[in-house]
Design a protein around this motif. Sequence first.
Motif, PDB file in Angstrom:
ATOM      1  N   ARG A   1      60.184 116.507  64.072  1.00  0.00           N
ATOM      2  CA  ARG A   1      61.328 117.244  64.616  1.00  0.00           C
ATOM      3  C   ARG A   1      62.085 117.886  63.464  1.00  0.00           C
ATOM      4  NH1 ARG A   1      63.792 112.878  69.017  1.00  0.00           N
ATOM      5  NH2 ARG A   1      61.785 112.428  69.990  1.00  0.00           N
TER       6      ARG A   1
ATOM      7  N   GLU B   1      65.007 118.315  62.299  1.00  0.00           N
ATOM      8  CA  GLU B   1      66.403 117.883  62.346  1.00  0.00           C
ATOM      9  C   GLU B   1      66.945 117.878  60.927  1.00  0.00           C
ATOM     10  OE1 GLU B   1      67.601 114.902  65.434  1.00  0.00           O
ATOM     11  OE2 GLU B   1      65.595 114.159  65.022  1.00  0.00           O
TER      12      GLU B   1
ATOM     13  N   GLY C   1      67.925 107.493  58.153  1.00  0.00           N
ATOM     14  CA  GLY C   1      67.520 107.141  59.522  1.00  0.00           C
ATOM     15  C   GLY C   1      67.093 108.339  60.361  1.00  0.00           C
ATOM     16  N   ARG C   2      67.180 109.536  59.774  1.00  0.00           N
ATOM     17  CA  ARG C   2      66.740 110.708  60.529  1.00  0.00           C
ATOM     18  C   ARG C   2      65.861 111.581  59.633  1.00  0.00           C
ATOM     19  NH1 ARG C   2      70.849 114.958  62.351  1.00  0.00           N
ATOM     20  NH2 ARG C   2      71.850 113.524  63.784  1.00  0.00           N
ATOM     21  N   TYR C   3      64.627 111.717  60.027  1.00  0.00           N
ATOM     22  CA  TYR C   3      63.660 112.424  59.189  1.00  0.00           C
ATOM     23  C   TYR C   3      62.962 113.506  59.997  1.00  0.00           C
ATOM     24  CZ  TYR C   3      64.768 108.095  56.934  1.00  0.00           C
ATOM     25  OH  TYR C   3      65.469 107.064  56.416  1.00  0.00           O
TER      26      TYR C   3
ATOM     27  N   PHE D   1      58.717 111.330  61.441  1.00  0.00           N
ATOM     28  CA  PHE D   1      59.063 109.913  61.609  1.00  0.00           C
ATOM     29  C   PHE D   1      58.003 109.303  62.524  1.00  0.00           C
ATOM     30  CE2 PHE D   1      60.757 110.248  65.938  1.00  0.00           C
ATOM     31  CZ  PHE D   1      60.983 111.603  66.024  1.00  0.00           C
TER      32      PHE D   1
ATOM     33  N   ARG E   1      70.511 110.080  77.492  1.00  0.00           N
ATOM     34  CA  ARG E   1      69.255 110.295  76.768  1.00  0.00           C
ATOM     35  C   ARG E   1      68.985 111.791  76.564  1.00  0.00           C
ATOM     36  NH1 ARG E   1      67.186 107.618  74.255  1.00  0.00           N
ATOM     37  NH2 ARG E   1      65.015 107.738  74.777  1.00  0.00           N
TER      38      ARG E   1
ATOM     39  N   ALA F   1      70.523 104.001  67.349  1.00  0.00           N
ATOM     40  CA  ALA F   1      69.550 103.749  68.413  1.00  0.00           C
ATOM     41  C   ALA F   1      68.199 103.423  67.806  1.00  0.00           C
ATOM     42  CB  ALA F   1      69.436 104.968  69.313  1.00  0.00           C
ATOM     43  N   VAL F   2      67.745 102.203  68.040  1.00  0.00           N
ATOM     44  CA  VAL F   2      66.445 101.801  67.504  1.00  0.00           C
ATOM     45  C   VAL F   2      65.369 102.295  68.452  1.00  0.00           C
ATOM     46  CG1 VAL F   2      65.015  99.862  66.788  1.00  0.00           C
ATOM     47  CG2 VAL F   2      67.488  99.689  66.671  1.00  0.00           C
ATOM     48  N   THR F   3      65.694 102.220  69.718  1.00  0.00           N
ATOM     49  CA  THR F   3      64.690 102.565  70.694  1.00  0.00           C
ATOM     50  C   THR F   3      65.355 102.956  72.004  1.00  0.00           C
ATOM     51  OG1 THR F   3      63.090 101.526  72.178  1.00  0.00           O
ATOM     52  CG2 THR F   3      64.464 100.042  70.932  1.00  0.00           C
ATOM     53  N   GLY F   4      64.666 103.784  72.726  1.00  0.00           N
ATOM     54  CA  GLY F   4      65.210 104.187  74.005  1.00  0.00           C
ATOM     55  C   GLY F   4      64.094 104.618  74.921  1.00  0.00           C
TER      56      GLY F   4
ATOM     57  N   ALA G   1      60.244 104.628  73.474  1.00  0.00           N
ATOM     58  CA  ALA G   1      59.754 104.945  72.129  1.00  0.00           C
ATOM     59  C   ALA G   1      60.630 104.216  71.125  1.00  0.00           C
ATOM     60  CB  ALA G   1      59.830 106.446  71.902  1.00  0.00           C
ATOM     61  N   ILE G   2      59.967 103.515  70.217  1.00  0.00           N
ATOM     62  CA  ILE G   2      60.699 102.791  69.173  1.00  0.00           C
ATOM     63  C   ILE G   2      60.566 103.596  67.882  1.00  0.00           C
ATOM     64  CG2 ILE G   2      60.804 100.662  67.828  1.00  0.00           C
ATOM     65  CD1 ILE G   2      59.161  99.367  70.154  1.00  0.00           C
ATOM     66  N   GLY G   3      61.680 103.853  67.221  1.00  0.00           N
ATOM     67  CA  GLY G   3      61.626 104.545  65.935  1.00  0.00           C
ATOM     68  C   GLY G   3      61.270 103.538  64.850  1.00  0.00           C
TER      69      GLY G   3
ATOM     70  N   ARG H   1      63.643 103.234  61.655  1.00  0.00           N
ATOM     71  CA  ARG H   1      64.904 102.517  61.925  1.00  0.00           C
ATOM     72  C   ARG H   1      64.660 101.037  62.152  1.00  0.00           C
ATOM     73  NH1 ARG H   1      67.994 106.880  65.701  1.00  0.00           N
ATOM     74  NH2 ARG H   1      67.518 108.639  64.341  1.00  0.00           N
TER      75      ARG H   1
HETATM   76  P1  AMP Z   1      63.825 109.763  71.354  1.00  0.00           P
HETATM   77  O1  AMP Z   1      62.393 110.199  71.555  1.00  0.00           O
HETATM   78  O2  AMP Z   1      64.711 110.874  70.883  1.00  0.00           O
HETATM   79  O3  AMP Z   1      64.366 108.979  72.493  1.00  0.00           O
HETATM   80  O4  AMP Z   1      63.785 108.752  70.133  1.00  0.00           O
HETATM   81  C1  AMP Z   1      63.281 107.469  70.230  1.00  0.00           C
HETATM   82  C2  AMP Z   1      63.537 106.732  68.944  1.00  0.00           C
HETATM   83  O5  AMP Z   1      62.887 107.423  67.873  1.00  0.00           O
HETATM   84  C3  AMP Z   1      64.997 106.727  68.534  1.00  0.00           C
HETATM   85  O6  AMP Z   1      65.645 105.646  69.111  1.00  0.00           O
HETATM   86  C4  AMP Z   1      64.924 106.609  67.032  1.00  0.00           C
HETATM   87  O7  AMP Z   1      64.749 105.264  66.649  1.00  0.00           O
HETATM   88  C5  AMP Z   1      63.664 107.351  66.695  1.00  0.00           C
HETATM   89  N1  AMP Z   1      63.949 108.716  66.204  1.00  0.00           N
HETATM   90  C6  AMP Z   1      64.209 109.823  66.926  1.00  0.00           C
HETATM   91  N2  AMP Z   1      64.383 110.889  66.128  1.00  0.00           N
HETATM   92  C7  AMP Z   1      64.233 110.452  64.865  1.00  0.00           C
HETATM   93  C8  AMP Z   1      64.274 111.072  63.573  1.00  0.00           C
HETATM   94  N3  AMP Z   1      64.484 112.377  63.422  1.00  0.00           N
HETATM   95  N4  AMP Z   1      64.060 110.301  62.477  1.00  0.00           N
HETATM   96  C9  AMP Z   1      63.818 108.970  62.597  1.00  0.00           C
HETATM   97  N5  AMP Z   1      63.764 108.331  63.790  1.00  0.00           N
HETATM   98  C10 AMP Z   1      63.958 109.059  64.902  1.00  0.00           C
END
Ligand code: AMP
Length: 419
Positions: A112, A114, A119-121, A124, A257, A279-282, A304-306, A309
């Motif tokens: 992505r 971003e 914690g944001r890459y 990932f 979400r 958010a670790v996972t959602g 999905a678990i990041g 993180r």
């Molecule tokens: P999402 O698909 O946006 O619901 O993301 C699910 C999980 O992926 C999040 O809870 C984060 O732990 C992880 N995640 C989402 N975007 C990123 C990012 N850019 N860098 C690292 N982890 C991410």
Amino acid sequence: MEIKAIRGFNDILPEEIGMWQFVERTAREVFEGFGFSEIRIPVLERTELFARGIGEATDIVEKEMYSFLDRSGHSLTLRPEATASMARAYLEHQLHAFDPVAKLYSIGPMFRYERPQKGRYRQFHQIDAEVFGVGNPMVDAEVILMLLHFLKKVGIGRLELQINSLGCRACRPRYREELKTFLMKRSFQLCEDCQRRLETNPLRIFDCKVETCQETIADAPKVTDFLCEECILHFNKVKEYLEMAGLDYILNPKMVRGLDYYTRTAFEVVSYQLGSQNAVTGGGRYDNLFQEIGGLDIPGIGFAIGMERLIALLSKDKKFIPHPSLFIAALNGEAQREAYRLANQLHLEGIRAELDYEGKSLKSQMRKADKLKARFVLILGEEELKKGRPILRNMEDKSQEEIPMENLLGILKDKILRD
Ligand code: AMP
């Protein structure tokens, strides 16, 4: 000029990899125990899959996708998430023909665009688990139970499960309108992005990080006050099944979400150890996704678990750093040949053994063994070789003993594998 990695794309170094492997291994064990099978999907898909599956008016599709035209002029995208690809694969290979219920998981990199920060890459990794083909709320609770069980098994504490219901096609439009009317009156307080979201996707404003937007939305109507009869029933059942499984949860009506495809149950697990990207996972239920990507009317739920993180939360446990069981310190030509032979035999037995390739002195080889934190060192000098009795040094208690050459492999294996 030295070439560096792309911003937001990280190397995972040997000293870190043990933790990653542990997390992946635990996920496989736990998920397979719950009846899930692994599926591996490509990192590149047609852009259309994500545009339709995730939704045109989402942050991901609007501004975060790595999309490009390939040499044939097709628009392709590096996958920003795995659910849409897994659903595509399920349809493409007609997995539903064998059994409409599919429990699948997948582990791998997502992309992505971003703004990189802790914690944001931009690349990932996620562990994804999805159940296709079941609308029963029992599965919502089961998936959440599996997720929390996994997190517990990898050793993460102090987590909070938040749940919400986002309604369905029957009831969400009314909520959306109500929310829009509420926000229209306060639109001057919203950031530029949210003013646009107000038209395209007002629910997304809940996810905005801008403080004034958060303040504005604080008193907004709650989605759970607009649920239709069936959605209320479904949500109540989910809560009941969670309670039956002994799980605590917090109702968070503001958690919508980031993706468009969610219907009914949405959940997140947050950690207060993580700071702003907590958010670790959602995950959640997405009963419309399959129709969006041109398929049948198939319900789905997943999370999905990041991994980055998650790993940031795990203590930096030393046991994940691999150390050689044995360092073979050999001096001259003949001893080196012997060391080479022995190391190969040990490797074939799956024992991590190291030796010196550079003809260093015994002293410097001992220093290297120390640096590598080898458990044992086998000293194979001229003298030892002549006597046919190399010395085995235990690096923990510093004790030494002579070992007969004839049964060297057997004794070493015995000592190394004993504990
Ligand atoms: P999402 O698909 O946006 O619901 O993301 C699910 C999980 O992926 C999040 O809870 C984060 O732990 C992880 N995640 C989402 N975007 C990123 C990012 N850019 N860098 C690292 N982890 C991410």
